[in-house]
Write an enzyme that holds these catalytic residues in place. Sequence first.
Site, PDB file in Angstrom:
ATOM      1  N   HIS A   1       5.742   6.240   7.800  1.00 48.56           N
ATOM      2  CA  HIS A   1       5.042   7.493   7.432  1.00 48.56           C
ATOM      3  C   HIS A   1       3.819   7.685   8.324  1.00 48.56           C
ATOM      4  O   HIS A   1       3.636   8.768   8.914  1.00 48.56           O
ATOM      5  CB  HIS A   1       4.629   7.414   5.959  1.00 48.56           C
ATOM      6  CG  HIS A   1       3.768   8.560   5.503  1.00 48.56           C
ATOM      7  ND1 HIS A   1       4.269   9.647   4.827  1.00 48.56           N
ATOM      8  CD2 HIS A   1       2.433   8.781   5.641  1.00 48.56           C
ATOM      9  CE1 HIS A   1       3.282  10.497   4.564  1.00 48.56           C
ATOM     10  NE2 HIS A   1       2.148   9.991   5.054  1.00 48.56           N
ATOM     11  N   GLU A   2       2.965   6.658   8.435  1.00 45.69           N
ATOM     12  CA  GLU A   2       1.724   6.812   9.218  1.00 45.69           C
ATOM     13  C   GLU A   2       2.040   7.081  10.686  1.00 45.69           C
ATOM     14  O   GLU A   2       1.349   7.859  11.343  1.00 45.69           O
ATOM     15  CB  GLU A   2       0.862   5.558   9.070  1.00 45.69           C
ATOM     16  CG  GLU A   2       0.409   5.281   7.650  1.00 45.69           C
ATOM     17  CD  GLU A   2      -0.266   6.490   6.990  1.00 45.69           C
ATOM     18  OE1 GLU A   2      -0.151   6.632   5.765  1.00 45.69           O
ATOM     19  OE2 GLU A   2      -0.888   7.302   7.708  1.00 45.69           O
TER      20      GLU A   2
ATOM     21  N   HIS B   1       2.404  10.610  11.402  1.00 45.55           N
ATOM     22  CA  HIS B   1       1.113  11.272  11.680  1.00 45.55           C
ATOM     23  C   HIS B   1       0.687  10.999  13.111  1.00 45.55           C
ATOM     24  O   HIS B   1       0.239  11.898  13.818  1.00 45.55           O
ATOM     25  CB  HIS B   1       0.037  10.747  10.725  1.00 45.55           C
ATOM     26  CG  HIS B   1       0.164  11.192   9.312  1.00 45.55           C
ATOM     27  ND1 HIS B   1       0.432  12.494   8.965  1.00 45.55           N
ATOM     28  CD2 HIS B   1       0.093  10.494   8.151  1.00 45.55           C
ATOM     29  CE1 HIS B   1       0.479  12.600   7.633  1.00 45.55           C
ATOM     30  NE2 HIS B   1       0.276  11.394   7.116  1.00 45.55           N
TER      31      HIS B   1
ATOM     32  N   HIS C   1       1.697  16.304   6.471  1.00 44.95           N
ATOM     33  CA  HIS C   1       2.440  16.017   5.234  1.00 44.95           C
ATOM     34  C   HIS C   1       3.453  17.118   4.947  1.00 44.95           C
ATOM     35  O   HIS C   1       3.221  18.285   5.246  1.00 44.95           O
ATOM     36  CB  HIS C   1       1.471  15.892   4.066  1.00 44.95           C
ATOM     37  CG  HIS C   1       0.781  14.558   4.057  1.00 44.95           C
ATOM     38  ND1 HIS C   1      -0.480  14.360   3.533  1.00 44.95           N
ATOM     39  CD2 HIS C   1       1.179  13.355   4.538  1.00 44.95           C
ATOM     40  CE1 HIS C   1      -0.829  13.104   3.676  1.00 44.95           C
ATOM     41  NE2 HIS C   1       0.162  12.458   4.290  1.00 44.95           N
TER      42      HIS C   1
END
Lengths: 599, 88
Positions: free
Chosen positions: A294-295, A298, A304
């Site tokens: 997930h990170e 980014h 998101h």
Amino acid sequence: FLTFEGDLKWDHSDLTYRVLNYSPDLDASVIEDAFARAFKVWSDVTPLTFTRLQSGEADIMIQFGTQEHGDGYPFDGKDGLLAHAFPPGKGVQGDAHFDDDEFWTLGTGIVVKTSYGNANGAACHFPFTFEGQSYSTCISEGRSDGLLWCATTPNYDTDKVYGFCPSELLYTYDGNSDGAKCVFPFIFEGKSYDACTTDGRSDGYRWCATTASFDQDKKYGFCPNRDTAVIGGNSQGDPCVFPFTFLGQTYSACTSEGRQDGKLWCATTSNYDTDHKWGFCPDQGYSLFLVAAHEFGHSLGLDHSSVRDALMYPMYSYIKDFHLHPDDVSGIQFLYGEQVRWAPLLWLWPHVPSCLPGRGSGPVPTAQVPDIPDQTSTQAEDTTTPAEPDLATGDDYPMPTEPSPVDPSSDACKVNSFDAITEINGELHFFKSGNYWKSSGSRKGTIQGPFRISATWPALPALINAAFQDVLTKKLFFFSGRRFWVYTGSSVVGPRGIEKLGIGKEAERISGALQRGRGKVLLFSGEKYWRLDMKVQKVDKGYPRLTDDTFAGVPLNAHDVFLYQGKYHFCQDRFYWRMTPRYQVERVGYVKYDILNCP
Amino acid sequence: PLHSRPQAVITFPGELVSNLTDLQLAESYLLRFGYTESEGQTRSRQVSMGKALRRMQKQLGLEETGELDASTLATMRAPRCGVPDVGR
């Protein structure tokens, strides 16, 4: 999906990353593996590639930290915020930070990776049976030295497969002691410590000295977490002490007594009523792989998503059979295009060091206590290649499963990794377990052999760790363990000890050699190298030096190092890193396909 | 299954006990993740809270009530990524 304002993205596709520090919750190799798989989630569906740097500035710098950790966006203790990352760009941009007040696992509870023993680094299997009793934690039963161990299969009594659990009595990580174990007691600021401490630190990491006096020697390392290390509370990282007394009652396991939220806790001394030292017991923890994937989204430019099942949805939930959601795929391909590359090469990361000294000296937890290998171990190397640890539990990530060991005597293309590789008379020679093969640079793809080493060089043992041909005299140097032989035509001198060359005891074996101009040859061992003066047959003053200082970007303890066609080659597992004379890694690939030219 | 003695509930030393009220928790959550702006710029807190809650509920796929209901509060207490949901 959403991208950041202005569609922030990287202007190049060959991205680099670097792991700045590690959490005590997981073995470093498990952390590196989780990050590598997290990057692979994105490289599988884009033209992006990710190369791990061991030093210097990388595009994506990864670190663990607690509370305020230097970027003005503090974490908040256990649970709550798990991690955060910055959009693509220079400096802190693109970086990913993970809250080390969390309990990092692969999502299904503690991962205890063993070392030494005969399990080749496999993880503990809880529960396991020993002498008819079932255990769900590491134990010292059967040992007189108090070292903690576990079985890596459900039943030690039948399988006899075991390993030692993380413990500061075995090793430390990071710091400046190359993983040396703690020395207790040690002196710090005049006070004597007989256990790891957080004294002197504001980040709460537990450390110890690796000599008797930190005040004098300044040598230290961080303590790996025991399997019963508590999380949070007021003694994070300390192990539970069982039994402990709480409100006059005795507890021999974690309990939720005294709490309304049902969370399990334990005392870290034998009496909570008097000492008030406690912490939460390990739970399922958070999957470092899922949070990292997930990170890194980014870090690549994704914001998101409002799709609940998407990886970029901001709330954590554990997913057993992870697959990237179409929403995530559309988002990342919106930024980087949808070209799908070949994935196999991306298994480029060192998983488990294949040179871990396995003792294999029979059942450990019996009255006879086997040795723990120390730095001066001269046990002949285990010539089989250890199987990769089965870390697939929890994330079900397919791991390469090659039948092992495969009989290398017939097909060089089936050999996982060679004992030694070197160029002799213009031909690359590949040594493995008493055999060798030859491949000619000019006739690509033609492999000759196997030949018996003893048939060509009768004095040599079956295991050759390194070999090289002197450029001037054409003499052949062969190394095995701490011994070496010199062949001039068919006459041989040796074996002699490498101490005769001036190489100290820290070199268990020579793993490779690079011929340099002016009669010099670099000899590699572990993470260091020496410069041998061929004329006087002695290593020069000022050596050994750290390989990383000169050859940044190659694996630190390559098991083969050789010069070929003017380029430096460093091999680790099945892969090789090729470096130019200007010390630039120009290629990473498979030994099997690129050097052996196997089909 | 029946406790032979009444359950003692204690406050453990060093535990980060959150003594925020639900409303305070909500306000800090909405501000931190970009659903509201800092106080100085809002005219009427009540109106903006409802709007911000509805915006958060929409973004996170919750039922859009505009109210601080149980599932919204549970979401605010759930583990998550620290990057804001809205804005920079």
